[in-house]
Design an enzyme around this catalytic site. Structure first.
Site, short mmCIF file in Angstrom:
data_model
loop_
_atom_site.label_atom_id
_atom_site.label_comp_id
_atom_site.label_asym_id
_atom_site.label_seq_id
_atom_site.Cartn_x
_atom_site.Cartn_y
_atom_site.Cartn_z
N ILE A 150 0.83 -1.21 0.00
CA ILE A 150 0.00 0.00 0.00
C ILE A 150 0.86 1.26 0.00
CG2 ILE A 150 -1.79 1.28 1.25
CD1 ILE A 150 -2.66 -1.46 2.47
N ASP A 169 11.14 2.92 5.75
CA ASP A 169 10.80 1.51 5.93
C ASP A 169 12.07 0.74 6.23
OD1 ASP A 169 10.07 -1.18 5.75
OD2 ASP A 169 8.55 -0.78 4.23
N SER A 232 -4.05 2.14 8.59
CA SER A 232 -3.44 0.84 8.91
C SER A 232 -4.09 0.16 10.10
CB SER A 232 -1.94 1.00 9.14
OG SER A 232 -1.32 1.14 7.89
N ARG A 233 -3.98 0.72 11.28
CA ARG A 233 -4.62 0.15 12.47
C ARG A 233 -4.61 1.20 13.58
NH1 ARG A 233 -6.32 -3.15 9.45
NH2 ARG A 233 -6.11 -5.41 9.54
N ASP A 257 -9.14 5.31 9.36
CA ASP A 257 -10.10 4.28 8.94
C ASP A 257 -10.49 3.43 10.15
OD1 ASP A 257 -11.63 3.15 6.94
OD2 ASP A 257 -10.06 1.81 6.19
N GLU A 262 -12.62 8.63 21.52
CA GLU A 262 -12.02 9.91 21.92
C GLU A 262 -12.10 10.96 20.82
OE1 GLU A 262 -10.80 6.95 22.39
OE2 GLU A 262 -9.82 6.76 24.34
N HIS A 274 -13.64 1.66 8.65
CA HIS A 274 -12.79 0.58 8.13
C HIS A 274 -13.21 0.20 6.70
CE1 HIS A 274 -10.73 -3.60 8.90
NE2 HIS A 274 -10.06 -2.83 8.04
N LEU A 275 -13.12 1.21 5.82
CA LEU A 275 -13.61 1.03 4.44
C LEU A 275 -12.52 0.71 3.45
CD1 LEU A 275 -16.18 3.96 3.96
CD2 LEU A 275 -16.63 1.52 4.24
N GLY A 276 -11.25 0.73 3.94
CA GLY A 276 -10.12 0.64 3.02
C GLY A 276 -10.22 -0.46 1.97
N ALA A 277 -10.59 -1.67 2.40
CA ALA A 277 -10.56 -2.80 1.46
C ALA A 277 -11.96 -3.15 0.97
CB ALA A 277 -9.94 -4.01 2.15
N1 LIG Z 1 -7.79 0.12 6.00
C1 LIG Z 1 -7.85 -1.10 5.50
O1 LIG Z 1 -8.89 -1.60 5.18
C2 LIG Z 1 -6.57 -1.87 5.31
C3 LIG Z 1 -6.46 -2.74 4.20
C4 LIG Z 1 -5.27 -3.44 4.02
C5 LIG Z 1 -4.23 -3.30 4.92
N2 LIG Z 1 -4.40 -2.48 6.00
C6 LIG Z 1 -3.30 -2.30 6.97
O2 LIG Z 1 -2.19 -1.79 6.27
C7 LIG Z 1 -1.02 -2.47 6.68
C8 LIG Z 1 0.00 -2.48 5.54
O3 LIG Z 1 -0.53 -3.25 4.47
P1 LIG Z 1 0.36 -3.64 3.22
O4 LIG Z 1 -0.49 -4.46 2.35
O5 LIG Z 1 1.06 -2.42 2.66
O6 LIG Z 1 1.46 -4.56 3.94
P2 LIG Z 1 2.95 -4.88 3.45
O7 LIG Z 1 3.39 -6.03 4.27
O8 LIG Z 1 3.02 -5.00 1.98
O9 LIG Z 1 3.77 -3.58 3.87
C9 LIG Z 1 4.05 -3.24 5.20
C10 LIG Z 1 5.40 -2.57 5.22
O10 LIG Z 1 5.63 -2.03 6.53
C11 LIG Z 1 7.02 -2.11 6.77
N3 LIG Z 1 7.34 -1.92 8.16
C12 LIG Z 1 7.34 -2.83 9.17
N4 LIG Z 1 7.74 -2.24 10.31
C13 LIG Z 1 7.99 -0.94 10.03
C14 LIG Z 1 8.42 0.18 10.81
N5 LIG Z 1 8.68 0.08 12.12
N6 LIG Z 1 8.56 1.38 10.18
C15 LIG Z 1 8.30 1.50 8.86
N7 LIG Z 1 7.90 0.47 8.07
C16 LIG Z 1 7.75 -0.72 8.66
C17 LIG Z 1 7.40 -3.49 6.21
O11 LIG Z 1 8.80 -3.59 5.97
C18 LIG Z 1 6.58 -3.52 4.92
O12 LIG Z 1 7.32 -3.07 3.82
C19 LIG Z 1 -1.52 -3.88 7.07
O13 LIG Z 1 -0.67 -4.49 8.00
C20 LIG Z 1 -2.88 -3.59 7.65
O14 LIG Z 1 -2.77 -3.38 9.03
C21 LIG Z 1 -5.53 -1.76 6.20
O1 LIG Z 2 -5.87 -5.78 6.74
C1 LIG Z 2 -6.72 -5.70 5.87
O2 LIG Z 2 -6.65 -6.35 4.81
C2 LIG Z 2 -7.83 -4.72 6.03
O3 LIG Z 2 -7.89 -4.15 7.27
C3 LIG Z 2 -9.13 -5.11 5.44
O4 LIG Z 2 -10.00 -5.67 6.38
P1 LIG Z 2 -11.41 -6.28 5.87
O5 LIG Z 2 -11.09 -7.43 4.98
O6 LIG Z 2 -12.11 -6.68 7.12
O7 LIG Z 2 -12.12 -5.17 5.15
#
Ligand SMILES: NC(=O)c1ccc[n+]([C@@H]2O[C@H](COP(=O)([O-])OP(=O)(O)OC[C@H]3O[C@@H](n4cnc5c(N)ncnc54)[C@H](O)[C@@H]3O)[C@@H](O)[C@H]2O)c1
Ligand SMILES: O=C(O)[C@H](O)COP(=O)(O)O
Length: 389
Positions: A150, A169, A232-233, A257, A262, A274-277
């Site tokens: 992402i 990163d 992210s979270r 998201d 608070e 939590h609409l990201g995906a």
């Molecule tokens: N909002 C949503 O619906 C949604 C959807 C998908 C993912 N996410 C969140 O987004 C996060 C990232 O997803 P992704 O697909 O890009 O994962 P990914 O594994 O492709 O990328 C995560 C990156 O974070 C880096 N990282 C780890 N520790 C770090 C640190 N201390 N400082 C900086 N970088 C660091 C890793 O090296 C990696 O390159 C997921 O873990 C998830 O929590 C949210």
């Molecule tokens: O980590 C993820 O892939 C996202 O947070 C998406 O979560 P969801 O599949 O519940 O929408």
């Protein structure tokens, strides 16, 4: 028949991958072989002893007790990158919403407009619009923390919007590094990234090392008036520290998201549910990727995109395949092979891989396993599970 237990809304395109003659798929099912889920919070007690694999149709696995699964020999899969574009698009929406008071402007027209004539509406618009102005993104600096699936897309889009992009990163994979534009300027630490960025976007997993990454001390480093985006979270940020940073004006806005009580009612915070995906495309991509991975694991023992087991793949040869999980300690393979030798089983091909405290073996043998073979392998001290696939 293999049994797949599902939680959450999983795209039917993925579920259709499980052929009806070999699989039963249901949200309630006894003795499942595998679990397929999205954000459903899974407790160790909710994972039946029959489960050999868990497929997270998405990226984050913080809803799964991964350490417990590893100890029990349950392989946990995720779907890297399958929803990255969906999240990137929402992050860009977040950037645009924080650059200008678009939501305030829309609310103004919606609330003040009804019942007005065209002329009155025109007057309302022209008198009111000065309250809802903003600034452009072009020329501003975007700091991206985490440059994986992402983060790299967000960084790329930031560049396309005319922003200067900084990236951090420390654990960047070689594959992710290849994907990244050379125009993304690498920074070495969070303090530098925060102090130089007008917008900061978090794209990393919640781990022990990243929990409360944005804490009280770090908020001091934000460039005054900057914006934090968190798709992210929620556990990546210390909520109280952010409230204080918003109150003091150090942070101009927080876009997330992952809503927290608070922040409810604050004008300087936008919270999305939590609409990201949640796009048809991302849901399909994730479900298809996970279904393919589970099928290949259940039917062939192959492992791809696991978060706790080594990637392991072996072309089929011989008559029958054994998939064995054991503790990653010396003499395990020798003991397993000697059980096979004692039973006159010839090995046609095999692979042995390890990751941390766990090791995984695929062993193709040339004859049907004789009675008791699997039990004898399971009885070896250090073997966690063994099955014929
Ligand atoms: N909002 C949503 O619906 C949604 C959807 C998908 C993912 N996410 C969140 O987004 C996060 C990232 O997803 P992704 O697909 O890009 O994962 P990914 O594994 O492709 O990328 C995560 C990156 O974070 C880096 N990282 C780890 N520790 C770090 C640190 N201390 N400082 C900086 N970088 C660091 C890793 O090296 C990696 O390159 C997921 O873990 C998830 O929590 C949210
Ligand atoms: O980590 C993820 O892939 C996202 O947070 C998406 O979560 P969801 O599949 O519940 O929408």
């Amino acid at each position: 028949m293999y049994k797949i237990l599902t939680h959450n809304k999983i795209s039917v395109k993925g579920l259709d991958k499980f052929s009806r003659d070999k699989y039963e798929v249901a949200s309630e099912i006894g003795h499942p072989d595998a679990i397929m889920l999205r954000s459903h919070k899974l407790t160790p007690e909710a994972i039946a002893d029959s489960v050999t694999a868990i497929g997270r149709a998405g990226a984050g696995v913080n809803n799964i007790p991964v350490d417990d699964c590893t100890e029990r020999g349950v392989v946990v899969f995720n779907a890297p990158g399958a929803n990255a574009n969906a999240v990137k698009e929402l992050v860009i929406a977040g950037l645009l919403l924080s650059g200008r008071d678009i939501l305030g402007g829309i609310k103004y027209v919606k609330e003040e407009g009804p019942g007005l004539t065209e002329d009155e509406l025109h007057k309302l618009v022209e008198n009111g619009k000065k309250q809802y102005g903003g600034a452009e993104l072009a020329g501003k600096t975007l700091g991206v923390v985490g440059l994986g699936a992402i983060g790299s897309l967000v960084a790329e889009t930031g560049l396309m919007l005319g922003m200067k992009v900084l990236g951090l990163d420390p654990a960047l994979s070689v594959e992710a590094a290849w994907r990244l534009s050379r125009d993304v300027e690498r920074v070495e630490n969070m303090q530098t990234l925060l102090s130089k960025s007008d917008y900061v976007s978090l794209h990393l997993p919640v781990l022990e090392a990243t929990r409360n990454l944005i804490n009280k001390e770090l908020t001091e480093s934000f460039k005054p008036g900057s914006v934090l985006l968190n798709f992210s979270r929620e556990k990546l940020v210390d909520t109280q520290a952010l409230v204080a940073a918003l109150d003091s004006g150090k942070l101009r806005s927080y876009i997330s998201d992952f809503p927290m009580p608070e922040f409810l009612g604050r004008k300087d915070v936008i919270q999305m549910p939590h609409l990201g995906a949640s796009t048809a495309e991302a849901e399909e991509n994730c479900a298809i990727m996970i279904a393919d991975q589970l099928i290949d694991f259940l039917e062939n023992g192959n492992i791809k995109n696991s978060v706790n087991f080594p990637n392991t793949s072996l072309e089929r040869s011989g008559l029958c395949r054994l998939a064995i999980i054991n503790k990653n300690v010396p003499k395990m393979l020798g003991q397993i092979l000697s059980v096979l030798a004692d039973r006159d089983q010839n090995v046609a091909d095999m692979i042995n891989k390890s990751r941390g405290e766990i090791a995984y073996n695929l062993i193709d043998i040339e004859r049907e396993p004789t009675n008791g073979l699997i039990d004898e392998i399971k009885a070896i001290d250090g073997v966690i599970s063994a099955r014929v696939v």
